[in-house]
Write an enzyme that holds these catalytic residues in place. Sequence first.
Site, PDB file in Angstrom:
ATOM      1  N   GLY A  76       0.656  -1.154  -0.185  1.00  0.00           N
ATOM      2  CA  GLY A  76      -0.217   0.128  -0.040  1.00  0.00           C
ATOM      3  C   GLY A  76       0.952   1.128  -0.005  1.00  0.00           C
ATOM      4  O   GLY A  76       2.138   1.076   0.438  1.00  0.00           O
ATOM      5  N   ILE A 152      -1.377  -9.833  -4.791  1.00  0.00           N
ATOM      6  CA  ILE A 152      -1.618 -10.316  -3.380  1.00  0.00           C
ATOM      7  C   ILE A 152      -2.863 -11.293  -3.524  1.00  0.00           C
ATOM      8  O   ILE A 152      -3.090 -12.325  -3.075  1.00  0.00           O
ATOM      9  CB  ILE A 152      -2.046  -9.437  -2.388  1.00  0.00           C
ATOM     10  CG1 ILE A 152      -0.462  -8.967  -1.929  1.00  0.00           C
ATOM     11  CG2 ILE A 152      -2.284 -10.059  -0.944  1.00  0.00           C
ATOM     12  CD1 ILE A 152      -0.304  -7.747  -0.992  1.00  0.00           C
ATOM     13  N   ARG A 176     -11.936  -7.922 -15.920  1.00  0.00           N
ATOM     14  CA  ARG A 176     -10.817  -8.586 -16.767  1.00  0.00           C
ATOM     15  C   ARG A 176     -10.750 -10.034 -16.732  1.00  0.00           C
ATOM     16  O   ARG A 176     -11.718 -10.919 -15.977  1.00  0.00           O
ATOM     17  CB  ARG A 176      -9.558  -8.068 -16.414  1.00  0.00           C
ATOM     18  CG  ARG A 176      -8.783  -8.248 -15.257  1.00  0.00           C
ATOM     19  CD  ARG A 176      -7.531  -7.887 -15.108  1.00  0.00           C
ATOM     20  NE  ARG A 176      -6.707  -8.146 -13.785  1.00  0.00           N
ATOM     21  CZ  ARG A 176      -7.052  -7.762 -12.493  1.00  0.00           C
ATOM     22  NH1 ARG A 176      -7.791  -6.590 -12.399  1.00  0.00           N
ATOM     23  NH2 ARG A 176      -6.342  -8.301 -11.630  1.00  0.00           N
ATOM     24  N   ARG A 232      -6.574  -2.910   4.567  1.00  0.00           N
ATOM     25  CA  ARG A 232      -6.242  -1.913   5.503  1.00  0.00           C
ATOM     26  C   ARG A 232      -7.530  -1.896   6.255  1.00  0.00           C
ATOM     27  O   ARG A 232      -8.631  -2.064   5.825  1.00  0.00           O
ATOM     28  CB  ARG A 232      -5.967  -0.869   4.728  1.00  0.00           C
ATOM     29  CG  ARG A 232      -4.667  -0.594   4.121  1.00  0.00           C
ATOM     30  CD  ARG A 232      -3.525  -0.442   5.072  1.00  0.00           C
ATOM     31  NE  ARG A 232      -1.967  -0.257   4.581  1.00  0.00           N
ATOM     32  CZ  ARG A 232      -1.477  -1.115   3.770  1.00  0.00           C
ATOM     33  NH1 ARG A 232      -1.654  -2.490   4.244  1.00  0.00           N
ATOM     34  NH2 ARG A 232      -0.263  -0.664   3.793  1.00  0.00           N
ATOM     35  N   HIS A 279      -1.377  -6.935  12.577  1.00  0.00           N
ATOM     36  CA  HIS A 279      -1.011  -6.269  11.168  1.00  0.00           C
ATOM     37  C   HIS A 279       0.599  -6.917  10.760  1.00  0.00           C
ATOM     38  O   HIS A 279       1.525  -6.239  10.920  1.00  0.00           O
ATOM     39  CB  HIS A 279      -0.866  -4.858  11.110  1.00  0.00           C
ATOM     40  CG  HIS A 279      -0.682  -4.349   9.853  1.00  0.00           C
ATOM     41  ND1 HIS A 279      -1.045  -2.831   9.605  1.00  0.00           N
ATOM     42  CD2 HIS A 279      -0.318  -4.727   8.556  1.00  0.00           C
ATOM     43  CE1 HIS A 279      -1.021  -2.704   8.267  1.00  0.00           C
ATOM     44  NE2 HIS A 279      -0.539  -3.808   7.684  1.00  0.00           N
ATOM     45  N   GLY A 281       0.688  -9.372   8.147  1.00  0.00           N
ATOM     46  CA  GLY A 281       0.781 -10.143   7.045  1.00  0.00           C
ATOM     47  C   GLY A 281       2.032 -10.057   6.151  1.00  0.00           C
ATOM     48  O   GLY A 281       2.351 -10.985   5.400  1.00  0.00           O
TER      49      GLY A 281
END
Length: 316
Positions: A76, A152, A176, A232, A279, A281
């Site tokens: 991010g 991800i 897509r 987030r 947090h 990850g």
Amino acid sequence: MTSDVWLPIPADEIEGLPDPSDSGLSYRFWDGGADFPADPADCAFYAVPYMKGMEIAVRPLAAMTSVRVVQTLSAGIDHVEPGLGSLPSGVRLCNAKGVHEASTAELTLALILASLRGLPGFVRGQDKEEWRAGFYPALADKSVLIVGYGSIGAAIEDRLAPFECARVARVARSARTTERGEVRALADLPALLPEADIVILSTPLTEQTKGLANDGFLARMKDGALLVNVARGPVVDTKALLAEVERGRITAALDVTDPEPLPAGHPLWHAPGVLISPHVGGSTSAFMPRAKRLLAGQLTRFAAGEPVRNVVFTTE
């Protein structure tokens, strides 16, 4: 003439960096300390300190009048966006695509399996010397919806493949087709949410995704569904989530929260059916070798005058 490069990892620990004598690059180590390593006005390439927060990330930006590349070590970029307006035009902002996919996808599967199979209850039972046998949900035969199908999201699906899921649906900003199948647009979410047993959030934080999982989103999830947030914290409306989990209608596994860090006494800590990780990850042993390879590759291209990769924004 030399160009300063600010790195949050000592240069002598990064294999493959361009030689200063040949490239004209001068490496400065700064990991968010109170004192800058040199004059920010001389910095041409700024690699942002990792997981040090927005205040530190943007602190030198206003003085970086010569910077040409800002490189995050996170997927991010929301923690540097507030400082972009102070930069000269033409500065390329790059994210860390390729660094966090493996770690974040691993944690996503860990959170799903722990939540479904009741691992938090087993740990509490072990603490109390209680044998908590029972019948628990499996990941097999579940329908999964991945909201945010970038690198991800794709890595998460790669790791879901051996688990015999009934179906994996994919949603991104725009529709897509990929090798694994169709990716639907965000506008299709209302129709997809009621079909999913597990909803995984792996989107970037943008104006479009802030509060995406609001009361309407959560109300469309089926009874008993699991919400997994590895994106987030502000992607989820915390108040709306608390209302749903306290009713026992859905469960949640959260690597990110809003607010974050989650303060002591916050009702999310003890909400029923909620599993929280702090947090982490991307914070694994896989991070450093991939971050170093990214920096070496980007700086090799930068020194050679070649386009850098992972450009997500260019200042005007």
